[in-house]
Design an enzyme around this catalytic site. Structure first.
Site, PDB file in Angstrom:
ATOM      1  N   GLU A   1      27.201  54.944  34.611  1.00 34.41           N
ATOM      2  CA  GLU A   1      28.136  55.693  35.441  1.00 34.41           C
ATOM      3  C   GLU A   1      27.922  55.445  36.930  1.00 34.41           C
ATOM      4  O   GLU A   1      28.872  55.513  37.723  1.00 34.41           O
ATOM      5  CB  GLU A   1      28.048  57.186  35.140  1.00 34.41           C
TER       6      GLU A   1
ATOM      7  N   HIS B   1      22.116  64.056  28.355  1.00 36.98           N
ATOM      8  CA  HIS B   1      22.190  63.395  29.656  1.00 36.98           C
ATOM      9  C   HIS B   1      21.684  64.345  30.745  1.00 36.98           C
ATOM     10  O   HIS B   1      21.838  65.552  30.633  1.00 36.98           O
ATOM     11  CB  HIS B   1      23.619  62.957  29.960  1.00 36.98           C
TER      12      HIS B   1
END
Length: 385
Positions: free
Chosen positions: A315, A290
């Site tokens: 997110e 990520h």
């Protein structure tokens, strides 16, 4: 134009455009190896794109030693956008698979101790007693737990039970290791060692419990942007994973890259991502990176890059929310380079019900969340919520 990362330097690829007469044009690069990531500057007056390479801390854009090759520059053109989506050109411009035995690389569905921290319901850190943690010095056994720590043995076992009952193969746990009290925004080189758990996370006990339920645990390595520190511990961290039954890791690069002045996109850090990927292959570990550089088809050569983020994922729905059309554009941009761990599967759209202090509303529906499993390709799929 599609949704992309606009900045003072221009636009990031993969760039998808549509002409006035309905022609689709996609610009990207393939096989980004030992080179700086390409962005595009746009000359609005003459409608010309100029390649712009991300410089390092002293302004140099790259270092080449013969023999060497630069990445491919790719142009895909069609009057049907689906042709571009279906093209394997980006993958096929990469070298064939360099991992001789790939039987250990397997697709997986997972849940994790993650979304509750993203929403603010739980915390990554174990204590609030130490505003300035020193790696290897702070004695957490003497610290007062903050009562909100998410990665506890008891809670992880509940996730393992849920995964086993509902057909998931893995459980990810974030915030299991020491250092989270002082990890972000302070440009600290030594923050994590990737092998030392908090007092309330029983590594061996969780390993045994997960194995008894037929569940694989997924490790989390947050580097806090300190790639130099991650490389210091990488062999030790990967061996720790294998010793404790972890075959996959989610790595993170949140914050400014260290050494200072480097970025997620220049040659030195691109080489770090590649080093981590190849080193993981030596230990038979799958990578889900990520905040790393956007992919350029390298998963063909190293299929242990089973998925990565490299775009605005789920997110952000907890940080104010992405626009609903965001997920309709990603398949034609970010997914041109390889699978994305978008982490869909949010089923409570009003996040204040999870955390009264979080007033974000997920710009989605349950039907939309389910559809993302089909449209956002990845061998690694999460049920976030």
């Amino acid at each position: 134009m599609s949704q992309t990362s606009f900045s003072t330097t221009g636009v990031q690829t993969s760039l998808m455009m549509k002409t006035a007469d309905g022609l689709y044009i996609n610009l990207h690069e393939a096989a980004l190896i030992n080179y700086s990531c390409m962005h595009l500057n746009l000359d609005d007056k003459n409608m010309i794109f100029e390649s712009w390479l991300t410089p390092d801390a002293i302004g140099d854009k790259g270092y080449m030693q013969a023999p060497n090759t630069s990445p491919w520059r790719t142009i895909m053109v069609s009057d049907d956008a689906r042709d571009i989506l279906a093209s394997k050109m980006t993958l096929n411009l990469n070298e064939p698979c360099k991992i001789e035995d790939t039987t250990w690389i397997k697709p997986i569905k997972y849940v994790g101790v993650w979304w509750e921290m993203i929403t603010g319901k739980s915390s990554w850190s174990y204590t609030n007693d130490y505003p300035s943690v020193q790696l290897g010095v702070t004695d957490y056994s003497k610290a007062k737990p903050n009562g909100t720590h998410g990665a506890t043995t008891k809670k992880v076992k509940k996730y393992i039970d849920f995964a086993a009952e509902h057909g998931f193969g893995g459980v990810l746990v974030e915030g299991w290791n020491e250092g989270w009290e002082d990890w972000f925004g302070h440009s600290k080189d030594y923050v994590f060692d990737f092998v030392t758990p908090y007092p309330d996370f029983d590594v061996k006990g969780i390993q045994a419990y997960a194995k008894s339920k037929g569940i694989k645990m997924i490790m989390h390595h947050e580097t806090s942007g300190s790639v130099r520190n991650y490389e210091r511990y990488m062999d030790k961290a990967y061996q720790f994973m294998k010793d404790n039954g972890y075959d996959a890791v989610k790595s993170g690069y949140v914050g400014n890259i260290l050494p200072q002045g480097e970025s997620n996109y220049n040659q030195w850090v691109v080489n770090h991502y590649q080093y981590a990927l190849e080193k993981a292959a030596e230990y038979k570990i799958m990578i889900n990176a990520h905040e790393a550089v956007r992919p350029t088809g390298i998963s063909r050569t190293y299929p242990n890059l089973i998925g990565n983020e490299s775009a605005r994922g789920t997110e952000y729905q907890s940080f104010g929310g992405s626009k609903p059309n965001h997920v309709t554009l990603l398949p034609f941009t970010r997914l041109i380079g390889g699978p994305m761990d978008y982490t869909p599967g949010v089923f409570e759209m009003d996040l204040s019900k999870l955390n009264p202090d979080n007033h974000s509303h997920v710009n989605s529906t349950i039907a939309n969340q389910l559809a993302l499993y089909v449209t956002m390709y990845s061998p690694l799929q999460m049920a976030a919520d």
